[in-house]
Design an enzyme around this catalytic site. Structure first.
Site, PDB file in Angstrom:
ATOM      1  N   GLU A  53       1.033  -0.758   0.161  1.00  0.00           N
ATOM      2  CA  GLU A  53       0.012   0.041   0.312  1.00  0.00           C
ATOM      3  C   GLU A  53       0.804   1.180  -0.136  1.00  0.00           C
ATOM      4  O   GLU A  53       1.623   1.563   1.380  1.00  0.00           O
ATOM      5  CB  GLU A  53      -0.961   0.078   1.228  1.00  0.00           C
ATOM      6  CG  GLU A  53      -1.968  -0.990   1.077  1.00  0.00           C
ATOM      7  CD  GLU A  53      -3.197   0.296  -0.453  1.00  0.00           C
ATOM      8  OE1 GLU A  53      -3.876  -1.173  -0.826  1.00  0.00           O
ATOM      9  OE2 GLU A  53      -2.827   1.263  -0.444  1.00  0.00           O
ATOM     10  N   SER A  54       0.557   2.304  -1.291  1.00  0.00           N
ATOM     11  CA  SER A  54       1.924   2.891  -1.420  1.00  0.00           C
ATOM     12  C   SER A  54       1.488   4.853   0.101  1.00  0.00           C
ATOM     13  O   SER A  54       2.568   4.890   0.072  1.00  0.00           O
ATOM     14  CB  SER A  54       1.781   3.744  -2.750  1.00  0.00           C
ATOM     15  OG  SER A  54       0.326   4.675  -2.452  1.00  0.00           O
ATOM     16  N   CYS A  83       4.185  -2.162  -8.497  1.00  0.00           N
ATOM     17  CA  CYS A  83       2.525  -1.786  -7.999  1.00  0.00           C
ATOM     18  C   CYS A  83       2.729  -0.435  -7.512  1.00  0.00           C
ATOM     19  O   CYS A  83       2.749   0.418  -7.542  1.00  0.00           O
ATOM     20  CB  CYS A  83       1.815  -3.311  -7.452  1.00  0.00           C
ATOM     21  SG  CYS A  83       0.056  -3.153  -7.891  1.00  0.00           S
ATOM     22  N   ARG A 110      -4.561   5.075  -9.415  1.00  0.00           N
ATOM     23  CA  ARG A 110      -4.491   4.384  -8.465  1.00  0.00           C
ATOM     24  C   ARG A 110      -6.019   3.509  -8.269  1.00  0.00           C
ATOM     25  O   ARG A 110      -6.390   3.771  -8.210  1.00  0.00           O
ATOM     26  CB  ARG A 110      -3.944   4.475  -6.613  1.00  0.00           C
ATOM     27  CG  ARG A 110      -2.966   5.493  -6.435  1.00  0.00           C
ATOM     28  CD  ARG A 110      -2.875   6.063  -4.766  1.00  0.00           C
ATOM     29  NE  ARG A 110      -3.262   4.824  -4.090  1.00  0.00           N
ATOM     30  CZ  ARG A 110      -3.903   4.838  -2.759  1.00  0.00           C
ATOM     31  NH1 ARG A 110      -3.930   5.944  -3.023  1.00  0.00           N
ATOM     32  NH2 ARG A 110      -3.201   3.705  -2.233  1.00  0.00           N
ATOM     33  N   ILE A 132      -2.645  -7.117  -8.702  1.00  0.00           N
ATOM     34  CA  ILE A 132      -3.563  -6.491  -7.662  1.00  0.00           C
ATOM     35  C   ILE A 132      -3.790  -5.397  -6.594  1.00  0.00           C
ATOM     36  O   ILE A 132      -2.893  -4.363  -6.492  1.00  0.00           O
ATOM     37  CB  ILE A 132      -2.593  -7.141  -6.070  1.00  0.00           C
ATOM     38  CG1 ILE A 132      -2.463  -9.091  -6.520  1.00  0.00           C
ATOM     39  CG2 ILE A 132      -3.090  -7.360  -4.978  1.00  0.00           C
ATOM     40  CD1 ILE A 132      -1.201  -9.034  -5.788  1.00  0.00           C
ATOM     41  N   ARG A 133      -4.844  -4.925  -6.989  1.00  0.00           N
ATOM     42  CA  ARG A 133      -4.893  -3.608  -7.270  1.00  0.00           C
ATOM     43  C   ARG A 133      -4.273  -3.257  -7.281  1.00  0.00           C
ATOM     44  O   ARG A 133      -4.320  -1.998  -7.324  1.00  0.00           O
ATOM     45  CB  ARG A 133      -5.212  -2.969  -5.458  1.00  0.00           C
ATOM     46  CG  ARG A 133      -6.922  -4.196  -5.418  1.00  0.00           C
ATOM     47  CD  ARG A 133      -6.893  -3.603  -3.639  1.00  0.00           C
ATOM     48  NE  ARG A 133      -7.324  -2.307  -3.445  1.00  0.00           N
ATOM     49  CZ  ARG A 133      -7.223  -1.475  -2.267  1.00  0.00           C
ATOM     50  NH1 ARG A 133      -6.106  -1.689  -1.706  1.00  0.00           N
ATOM     51  NH2 ARG A 133      -7.455   0.012  -2.355  1.00  0.00           N
ATOM     52  N   HIS A 168       2.022  -8.297 -10.065  1.00  0.00           N
ATOM     53  CA  HIS A 168       3.384  -8.517  -9.092  1.00  0.00           C
ATOM     54  C   HIS A 168       4.528  -9.941  -9.941  1.00  0.00           C
ATOM     55  O   HIS A 168       3.054 -10.850 -10.216  1.00  0.00           O
ATOM     56  CB  HIS A 168       2.878  -9.218  -8.075  1.00  0.00           C
ATOM     57  CG  HIS A 168       2.593  -8.082  -6.846  1.00  0.00           C
ATOM     58  ND1 HIS A 168       3.231  -7.728  -5.606  1.00  0.00           N
ATOM     59  CD2 HIS A 168       1.470  -7.073  -7.036  1.00  0.00           C
ATOM     60  CE1 HIS A 168       2.343  -6.929  -5.302  1.00  0.00           C
ATOM     61  NE2 HIS A 168       1.371  -6.222  -5.892  1.00  0.00           N
ATOM     62  N   GLU A 170       6.332 -11.620  -8.979  1.00  0.00           N
ATOM     63  CA  GLU A 170       7.741 -12.126  -7.492  1.00  0.00           C
ATOM     64  C   GLU A 170       6.519 -13.403  -6.733  1.00  0.00           C
ATOM     65  O   GLU A 170       6.924 -14.485  -6.372  1.00  0.00           O
ATOM     66  CB  GLU A 170       7.840 -11.102  -6.433  1.00  0.00           C
ATOM     67  CG  GLU A 170       6.955 -10.882  -5.328  1.00  0.00           C
ATOM     68  CD  GLU A 170       5.639  -9.764  -5.845  1.00  0.00           C
ATOM     69  OE1 GLU A 170       6.081  -9.363  -7.347  1.00  0.00           O
ATOM     70  OE2 GLU A 170       5.179  -8.667  -5.328  1.00  0.00           O
TER      71      GLU A 170
HETATM   72  N1  GLN Z   1      -3.076  -0.238  -4.559  1.00  0.00           N
HETATM   73  C1  GLN Z   1      -1.549   0.099  -3.792  1.00  0.00           C
HETATM   74  C2  GLN Z   1      -1.726   1.477  -4.247  1.00  0.00           C
HETATM   75  O1  GLN Z   1      -2.164   1.713  -4.607  1.00  0.00           O
HETATM   76  C3  GLN Z   1      -1.171  -0.916  -5.117  1.00  0.00           C
HETATM   77  C4  GLN Z   1      -1.916  -2.308  -4.809  1.00  0.00           C
HETATM   78  C5  GLN Z   1      -0.377  -3.169  -4.860  1.00  0.00           C
HETATM   79  O2  GLN Z   1       0.715  -2.724  -5.119  1.00  0.00           O
HETATM   80  N2  GLN Z   1      -0.675  -4.765  -5.493  1.00  0.00           N
HETATM   81  O3  GLN Z   1      -0.936   1.704  -3.349  1.00  0.00           O
END
Ligand code: GLN
Length: 188
Positions: A53-54, A83, A110, A132-133, A168, A170
Site C-alpha cells: 500500500e503506497s 505496483c 491508483r 492486485i489492486r 507482481h 514475485e
Molecule cells: N492499491 C495499492 C496502492 O495504491 C497498490 C497495490 C499493490 O501494490 N498490489 O498503493
C-alpha cells in the site's frame, strides 16, 4: 557488492510483499536484503520497491525519516517499483494525488483496474503475473521504453536505470521471473 561478489538487491521492507522476492533475486544471481534503515539502504547496489500500500509506505518512510536517504540512493543506483512501488516512482499520482519520488515520466491512477474484486492474473512474456489492486499507467513519457502491455495499456516500463511494473511477478513460484532476470542481469 556482497562478499561473494553478487550485486546486493535491497527490497524496501517497511510494508508489503518483501520476502517473496528472495528466491527470484537469488535465482537471478543477486543477493537479497530486506532493508529498512538508512545503514542497510546505503550499502545496496540496487533497489526493489515492493507491492503493498503506497500510502502506508509513504507514512512509514516519513515516520522513519528515510525520504532523503532513499532519494539520494535512487539518484545514483537502479530501482524497480512494483505496483505500490511503481506509484512511489511515478512523476504524477492520481486517485488521489500523493507524494512520490518522481523517477519516471509516468502518471499512474491508483486502483485504476478497479478494487479488490478486479484483481486478476495475466501473462507477460509468457510468464504468469498478478495484478492486485494495480495502478493504471495512464501516461508514459515518450522517452520511456515500454517493455510490455496488458489489455492495451503499458504495464512494464523502463527509463535509464529505473523500471516500473503495474503487476507482481514475485508471487509466481517459478524462479527467477523474466523481470527479476532483466533487472539483475544489468548489474552482473
Ligand atoms: N492499491 C495499492 C496502492 O495504491 C497498490 C497495490 C499493490 O501494490 N498490489 O498503493
Amino acid at each position: 557488492m556482497s562478499k561473494t561478489g553478487k550485486p546486493v538487491i535491497g527490497v524496501l521492507a517497511l510494508q508489503g510483499a518483501v520476502t517473496p522476492h528472495k528466491p527470484h533475486i537469488e535465482a537471478a544471481g543477486g543477493e537479497f536484503r530486506a532493508v529498512k534503515t538508512a545503514e542497510e539502504i546505503n550499502v545496496c547496489d540496487a533497489y526493489i520497491l515492493p507491492g503493498g500500500e503506497s500510502t502506508t509506505m509513504l507514512k512509514l518512510i516519513d515516520t522513519f525519516g528515510l525520504w532523503d536517504t532513499l532519494a539520494e540512493n535512487f539518484a545514483k543506483k537502479p530501482a524497480w517499483g512494483i505496483c505500490a512501488g511503481a506509484i512511489l516512482m511515478a512523476e504524477k499520482v492520481t486517485n488521489p494525488e500523493q507524494k512520490s519520488f518522481a523517477l519516471l515520466p509516468l502518471t499512474v491512477e491508483r486502483n485504476g483496474y478497479g478494487r479488490q474484486l478486479e484483481s486478476h492474473h495475466g501473462e507477460i512474456d509468457g510468464y504468469p503475473v498478478s495484478f492486485i489492486r494495480a495502478p493504471l499507467f495512464t501516461n508514459v513519457g515518450k522517452n520511456a521504453q515500454i517493455l510490455a502491455e496488458h489489455k492495451g495499456t503499458p504495464v512494464w516500463i523502463k527509463k535509464d536505470r529505473y523500471t516500473a511494473s503495474a503487476f507482481h511477478p514475485e508471487l509466481t513460484l517459478d524462479f527467477p521471473s523474466p523481470m527479476h532476470r532483466a533487472f539483475i542481469e544489468c548489474l552482473l
